[in-house]
Design an enzyme around this catalytic site. Structure first.
Site, PDB file in Angstrom:
ATOM      1  N   HIS A  40     -36.338  -4.904  31.434  1.00  0.00           N
ATOM      2  CA  HIS A  40     -35.391  -4.787  30.323  1.00  0.00           C
ATOM      3  C   HIS A  40     -34.974  -6.160  29.804  1.00  0.00           C
ATOM      4  O   HIS A  40     -34.422  -6.971  30.539  1.00  0.00           O
ATOM      5  CB  HIS A  40     -34.148  -4.025  30.770  1.00  0.00           C
ATOM      6  CG  HIS A  40     -33.315  -3.523  29.640  1.00  0.00           C
ATOM      7  ND1 HIS A  40     -33.540  -2.319  29.017  1.00  0.00           N
ATOM      8  CD2 HIS A  40     -32.253  -4.079  28.996  1.00  0.00           C
ATOM      9  CE1 HIS A  40     -32.648  -2.143  28.055  1.00  0.00           C
ATOM     10  NE2 HIS A  40     -31.861  -3.204  28.024  1.00  0.00           N
ATOM     11  N   ASP A  42     -33.187  -7.744  25.999  1.00  0.00           N
ATOM     12  CA  ASP A  42     -32.591  -7.366  24.722  1.00  0.00           C
ATOM     13  C   ASP A  42     -32.789  -8.404  23.625  1.00  0.00           C
ATOM     14  O   ASP A  42     -32.008  -8.433  22.656  1.00  0.00           O
ATOM     15  CB  ASP A  42     -31.101  -7.099  24.909  1.00  0.00           C
ATOM     16  CG  ASP A  42     -30.818  -5.710  25.470  1.00  0.00           C
ATOM     17  OD1 ASP A  42     -31.055  -4.732  24.743  1.00  0.00           O
ATOM     18  OD2 ASP A  42     -30.386  -5.616  26.623  1.00  0.00           O
ATOM     19  N   GLU A 143     -33.436   2.299  24.449  1.00  0.00           N
ATOM     20  CA  GLU A 143     -32.279   2.290  25.344  1.00  0.00           C
ATOM     21  C   GLU A 143     -31.171   3.182  24.797  1.00  0.00           C
ATOM     22  O   GLU A 143     -30.293   2.732  24.070  1.00  0.00           O
ATOM     23  CB  GLU A 143     -31.755   0.868  25.546  1.00  0.00           C
ATOM     24  CG  GLU A 143     -30.664   0.792  26.590  1.00  0.00           C
ATOM     25  CD  GLU A 143     -30.084  -0.591  26.774  1.00  0.00           C
ATOM     26  OE1 GLU A 143     -29.438  -0.817  27.815  1.00  0.00           O
ATOM     27  OE2 GLU A 143     -30.267  -1.451  25.899  1.00  0.00           O
ATOM     28  N   HIS A 170     -26.907   5.689  26.906  1.00  0.00           N
ATOM     29  CA  HIS A 170     -26.436   4.308  27.014  1.00  0.00           C
ATOM     30  C   HIS A 170     -25.010   4.370  27.546  1.00  0.00           C
ATOM     31  O   HIS A 170     -24.797   4.673  28.712  1.00  0.00           O
ATOM     32  CB  HIS A 170     -26.534   3.559  25.677  1.00  0.00           C
ATOM     33  CG  HIS A 170     -26.230   2.105  25.840  1.00  0.00           C
ATOM     34  ND1 HIS A 170     -25.063   1.541  25.382  1.00  0.00           N
ATOM     35  CD2 HIS A 170     -26.912   1.114  26.461  1.00  0.00           C
ATOM     36  CE1 HIS A 170     -25.037   0.249  25.707  1.00  0.00           C
ATOM     37  NE2 HIS A 170     -26.151  -0.043  26.357  1.00  0.00           N
ATOM     38  N   HIS A 216     -28.588   4.139  32.776  1.00  0.00           N
ATOM     39  CA  HIS A 216     -27.231   4.288  32.255  1.00  0.00           C
ATOM     40  C   HIS A 216     -26.661   5.687  32.472  1.00  0.00           C
ATOM     41  O   HIS A 216     -25.779   6.100  31.724  1.00  0.00           O
ATOM     42  CB  HIS A 216     -27.204   3.985  30.753  1.00  0.00           C
ATOM     43  CG  HIS A 216     -27.109   2.523  30.420  1.00  0.00           C
ATOM     44  ND1 HIS A 216     -25.908   1.900  30.117  1.00  0.00           N
ATOM     45  CD2 HIS A 216     -28.057   1.564  30.316  1.00  0.00           C
ATOM     46  CE1 HIS A 216     -26.131   0.630  29.850  1.00  0.00           C
ATOM     47  NE2 HIS A 216     -27.427   0.398  29.954  1.00  0.00           N
ATOM     48  N   HIS A 237     -32.869  -1.383  34.641  1.00  0.00           N
ATOM     49  CA  HIS A 237     -31.996  -2.540  34.851  1.00  0.00           C
ATOM     50  C   HIS A 237     -30.701  -2.096  35.530  1.00  0.00           C
ATOM     51  O   HIS A 237     -29.657  -2.000  34.919  1.00  0.00           O
ATOM     52  CB  HIS A 237     -31.731  -3.300  33.545  1.00  0.00           C
ATOM     53  CG  HIS A 237     -31.145  -2.492  32.424  1.00  0.00           C
ATOM     54  ND1 HIS A 237     -31.736  -1.356  31.929  1.00  0.00           N
ATOM     55  CD2 HIS A 237     -30.023  -2.673  31.677  1.00  0.00           C
ATOM     56  CE1 HIS A 237     -30.995  -0.879  30.928  1.00  0.00           C
ATOM     57  NE2 HIS A 237     -29.954  -1.651  30.769  1.00  0.00           N
ATOM     58  N   ASP A 306     -32.136  -7.883  32.301  1.00  0.00           N
ATOM     59  CA  ASP A 306     -31.145  -7.589  31.255  1.00  0.00           C
ATOM     60  C   ASP A 306     -30.773  -8.834  30.470  1.00  0.00           C
ATOM     61  O   ASP A 306     -29.675  -8.921  29.892  1.00  0.00           O
ATOM     62  CB  ASP A 306     -29.894  -6.936  31.855  1.00  0.00           C
ATOM     63  CG  ASP A 306     -29.155  -6.027  30.866  1.00  0.00           C
ATOM     64  OD1 ASP A 306     -29.626  -5.891  29.726  1.00  0.00           O
ATOM     65  OD2 ASP A 306     -28.108  -5.475  31.237  1.00  0.00           O
TER      66      ASP A 306
END
Length: 407
Positions: A40, A42, A143, A170, A216, A237, A306
């Site tokens: 993961h 971003d 995600e 999420h 999540h 993650h 992450d």
């Protein structure tokens, strides 16, 4: 006597430095033999936030306001990355699908703009092919279940665009799944985990060959998915709950079920999930690797940094260039070469291959095309064409025309 102490200190420093260099050299050798796969990152969200996805406005060689750029990727020996196609929860019931498609688009364009560095990947074999070419395999993970607007057809379309995992939630409930915040009491329980549609969605992901990501979700959803999924699952993650009692982390009983399912937990580097405080170190992250290995074995652990999705990262893991230092620390702690290779990438490759095998065994199973019940998704931003009792404006016109014809 002072001279003797000085000599001892010099010798100690020499031995310590030599050992550190030895572990790092060994780490780099193992990373040259086995691809490091991270679950993961971003960076695509940073490109939206900073440049509104205008990739022409930035250079990934010189971008320094992020944890991730191409020189840092090369230094960190990052062989494969699941880039997050993430959009915020406040897009739910609005323009989540459009914005998610734009994030999928930016990942494809990253690969097109930097073909010498990135290679788009959509299979386990693609990862190995990119590794052989010394390029970073670039995969897509969506995600948050809010991104598909409660539509299996939308998810199937995203799969066709190269998406290979969906994080079921999420930080907001969807019309078919509760998110991790229900375990903190911050969000209400709405579905007792997964609704019937949510359970069917997991099986549809199995059918199409998409990885189910539980990073999540609340503990109840973790257990439900581990019970019903026909394929191994991932935590892209997340870290170990026993080390840091944050509800985003994975409790020991679930770690054992992940082992039974032959899945993987990819350790998150966010300070708040590592130490449950604002400060953390590389050694603290290594504690999570050790704990997961001790509870369920090295066969279920991986890397899920992450980066660029968090505000705080540990000292010693400031950006994606630092992966070799973490690998060296694990070696210093007694991890074997085989265990390191498993954590680097062999575990994820195995999980991916198993998901692809399940997909292949289900190739004759038709897609699930039963929509979510209208009452579970009805809102002012959604039309209801196709449902038995159509109430949209076009439906009203059609009924008026029908009445006129009958008269």
């Amino acid at each position: 006597m002072s001279c003797i102490w000085a000599i001892c200190l010099v010798l100690w420093a020499f031995i310590f430095t030599s050992n550190a260099n030895e572990y790092r050299e060994r780490a780099l050798r193992l990373m040259a033999e086995t691809p490091l796969i991270d679950g993961h990152n971003d960076l695509p969200w940073q490109l939206r936030s900073k440049f509104n996805n205008q990739l022409s406005s930035t250079d990934l060689y010189t971008l320094n306001s992020t944890h991730t750029n191409i020189p840092k990727i090369k230094e960190g020996r990052l062989a494969a990355q699941f880039w997050a196609a993430y959009v915020a929860c406040d897009t739910q019931y609005k323009d989540a699908v459009r914005q998610t498609l734009e994030q999928i688009d930016i990942i494809h364009r990253m690969c097109q703009k930097y073909p010498e560095d990135f290679m788009f990947a959509a299979s386990s074999q693609d990862i190995m092919d990119a590794f052989a070419k010394n390029k970073t395999a670039s995969l897509i993970g969506v995600e948050g279940g809010h991104s598909i607007d409660s539509s299996m057809a939308t998810l199937r379309t995203m799969y066709q665009l190269g998406v290979r995992y969906l994080t079921l939630t999420h930080s907001c409930n969807t019309p078919w799944a509760d998110n991790w915040r229900v375990d903190t009491g911050s969000d209400p329980v709405e579905h007792n985990g997964l609704s019937d549609f949510g359970k069917r969605l997991v099986l549809e992901m199995n059918r199409m060959g998409m990885l189910v990501d539980l990073a999540h979700v609340p503990e109840q959803v973790m257990n439900q998915v581990l019970d019903i999924s026909k394929a191994p699952v991932i935590f892209s993650h997340s870290s170990a709950f026993s080390i840091c009692k944050h509800k985003r982390n994975v409790p020991d009983n679930v770690l054992l079920k992940v082992k039974e399912k032959k899945g993987i937990v990819m350790v998150n580097f966010y300070n708040d999930y590592v130490t449950c405080s604002t400060k953390a170190t590389l050694s603290d992250v290594a504690d999570h690797f050790d704990h997961i290995k001790n509870v369920a074995g090295a066969s279920i652990v991986g890397f899920g940094g992450d980066y660029d999705g968090v505000t705080r990262v540990p000292t010693g893991l400031e950006d994606v260039s630092k992966y070799p230092d973490l690998v060296a620390e694990l070696l210093r702690r007694g991890w074997t070469d085989d265990e390191i290779k498993d954590a680097l990438g062999r575990n994820l490759i195995r999980v991916f291959q198993d998901v692809e095998t399940v997909r292949d065994t289900l190739r004759n199973t038709p897609p699930d095309d039963v929509p979510i019940p209208l009452e579970q998704v009805q809102n002012s931003c959604r039309t209801d064409y196709g449902y038995p009792t159509q109430k949209g404006a076009a439906g009203d016109i059609h009924r008026l025309i029908l009445v006129f014809v009958l008269l």
